[in-house]
Design a protein around this motif. Structure first.
Motif, PDB file in Angstrom:
ATOM      1  N   CYS A  83     -24.920 -54.162 -63.706  1.00  0.00           N
ATOM      2  CA  CYS A  83     -25.385 -55.376 -64.394  1.00  0.00           C
ATOM      3  C   CYS A  83     -26.874 -55.312 -64.675  1.00  0.00           C
ATOM      4  N   LYS A 108     -21.864 -55.141 -59.074  1.00  0.00           N
ATOM      5  CA  LYS A 108     -20.826 -56.039 -58.584  1.00  0.00           C
ATOM      6  C   LYS A 108     -19.645 -55.179 -58.127  1.00  0.00           C
ATOM      7  N   GLU A 134     -21.854 -63.376 -70.311  1.00  0.00           N
ATOM      8  CA  GLU A 134     -22.465 -62.092 -70.663  1.00  0.00           C
ATOM      9  C   GLU A 134     -21.570 -61.268 -71.588  1.00  0.00           C
ATOM     10  N   CYS A 164     -17.625 -61.567 -70.692  1.00  0.00           N
ATOM     11  CA  CYS A 164     -17.589 -61.598 -69.225  1.00  0.00           C
ATOM     12  C   CYS A 164     -18.375 -62.789 -68.697  1.00  0.00           C
ATOM     13  N   ASP A 166     -20.664 -63.404 -65.154  1.00  0.00           N
ATOM     14  CA  ASP A 166     -21.205 -62.874 -63.902  1.00  0.00           C
ATOM     15  C   ASP A 166     -21.403 -64.040 -62.929  1.00  0.00           C
ATOM     16  N   SER A 168     -22.013 -66.238 -59.779  1.00  0.00           N
ATOM     17  CA  SER A 168     -22.990 -65.920 -58.747  1.00  0.00           C
ATOM     18  C   SER A 168     -23.097 -67.029 -57.702  1.00  0.00           C
ATOM     19  N   LYS A 185     -22.723 -61.744 -55.652  1.00  0.00           N
ATOM     20  CA  LYS A 185     -22.099 -61.599 -56.959  1.00  0.00           C
ATOM     21  C   LYS A 185     -20.747 -60.884 -56.927  1.00  0.00           C
ATOM     22  N   SER A 186     -20.266 -60.553 -55.745  1.00  0.00           N
ATOM     23  CA  SER A 186     -19.103 -59.667 -55.665  1.00  0.00           C
ATOM     24  C   SER A 186     -17.846 -60.286 -55.079  1.00  0.00           C
ATOM     25  N   CYS A 191     -15.919 -62.021 -61.525  1.00  0.00           N
ATOM     26  CA  CYS A 191     -16.182 -61.337 -62.797  1.00  0.00           C
ATOM     27  C   CYS A 191     -15.022 -61.566 -63.770  1.00  0.00           C
ATOM     28  N   LEU A 255     -22.691 -55.021 -67.686  1.00  0.00           N
ATOM     29  CA  LEU A 255     -22.978 -56.391 -68.112  1.00  0.00           C
ATOM     30  C   LEU A 255     -24.434 -56.449 -68.558  1.00  0.00           C
ATOM     31  N   THR A 258     -27.521 -62.420 -68.902  1.00  0.00           N
ATOM     32  CA  THR A 258     -27.130 -63.758 -69.348  1.00  0.00           C
ATOM     33  C   THR A 258     -28.325 -64.469 -69.966  1.00  0.00           C
TER      34      THR A 258
END
Length: 328
Positions: A83, A108, A134, A164, A166, A168, A185-186, A191, A255, A258
């Motif tokens: 990203c 991510k 994104e 997409c 992202d 968070s 973020k994971s 996602c 990504l 944003t």
């Protein structure tokens, strides 16, 4: 002097991954219908081995209404997700990081991939859940230290473009020990990807990347709106930056950042908390949550996040996401 006429996009194809009561299928989106593809495709990389013309030739006569299909992420795991952060000028400014000098990269987990209409699950204890619409780039070949990408060769590396989000958890990103961006973020469902993958001809990729509009609404209020001409670090710059650091493979996802309008905004009190309490994790997290949530409504169960992406001349539609926030 008038600019040269723009090429048509008659060979851009939109490929969806979906189920109708069975195993995942791949198909070409044609209006409100999906035409399943003949052949065996396990991953996104398998799809991107074929040209748009070859994909069209694989579509049979059978058709399904898109409304009857369960649309899945067109980007499949395992895949590396790299990203870019703060890559639109307005977002960098709102985050207190303008002007940008270097490209911000982070990753991510592939298990965060989810479909364009699946719920986003707010993890237990998360108090600062945020959106980030994104543009995603999907590679069709490997990228390594020996490769150099130019605007003219983008189509040799990028096979597909995709909408997409992202998602968070800001309280984790800035509150956990030493600012845990990967962890924040994971989480699973962080996602959302799709609804479909737009696959242009190689010589159309660079032009298309220059003319994409992207928007996001929270509960029908427009929050984010941008054009890819406003990207700070262009796709070719990003690919070269990544290749100087690590290897990527076909099917990996990038990504591109944003735009402004995310919920978290940089403020002087937040900046002071981060700088003065960097080594006091639990104290810093409590203070960040108290300051940030006093001035903004973060994503909560029942909220609806809607996003869309299309070319500025309306010839290429990347589809729409409709995401409901639910608790774990």
């Amino acid at each position: 002097m008038q600019p040269p006429p723009r090429k048509g996009n008659e060979m851009v194809v939109k490929v969806a991954r979906f189920t109708i009561g069975g195993e995942p299928l791949w198909g070409i989106v044609d209006g409100d219908e999906i035409a399943p593809l003949g052949g065996t495709f396990v991953s996104t990389a398998d799809i991107l081995r074929l040209t748009p013309a070859e994909l069209k030739a694989r579509a049979g006569a059978e058709r399904f209404a898109t409304s009857s299909a369960n649309i899945l992420s067109p980007v499949t795991a395992p895949a590396q997700i790299v990203c870019q952060g703060l890559n639109y000028a307005d977002h960098a400014d709102q985050s207190g990081h303008a002007p940008r000098q270097t490209n911000l990269l982070f990753m991510k987990a592939a298990s965060s991939l989810s479909g364009a209409f699946e719920p986003v699950i707010r993890p237990a204890g998360c108090q600062m859940l945020d959106y980030e619409v994104e543009l995603g780039l999907v590679l069709k070949r490997s990228l390594s230290a020996g490769d150099h990408v130019t605007r003219g060769t983008l189509g040799d590396f990028i096979g597909g473009l995709v909408l997409c989000n992202d998602v968070s958890a800001r309280d984790v990103m800035f509150g956990e020990a030493f600012l845990q961006w990967f962890r924040g973020k994971s989480a699973r469902t962080f996602c959302p990807c799709g609804p479909w993958l737009v696959i242009p001809e190689p010589d159309e990729v660079a032009d298309l990347l220059d003319r994409i509009e992207i928007r996001l609404w929270l509960n029908d209020e427009l929050r984010q709106s941008a054009h890819t001409r406003d990207l700070i670090f262009r796709p070719e710059t990003c690919l070269n930056d990544i290749s100087s650091l690590m290897d990527l493979s076909a099917g990996d996802l990038i990504l591109t950042g944003t735009p402004g309008g995310v919920i978290l905004q940089a403020t002087a009190p937040l900046g002071q908390i981060l700088t003065t309490r960097l080594f006091r994790d639990s104290e810093r997290k409590v203070a960040i949550v108290q300051e940030a949530t006093a001035h903004a409504h973060y994503l909560a169960p029942g909220d609806i996040v809607r996003a869309e992406m299309r070319s500025d001349d309306r010839t290429v539609d990347f589809g729409r996401q409709l995401l409901e926030i639910v608790d774990a």
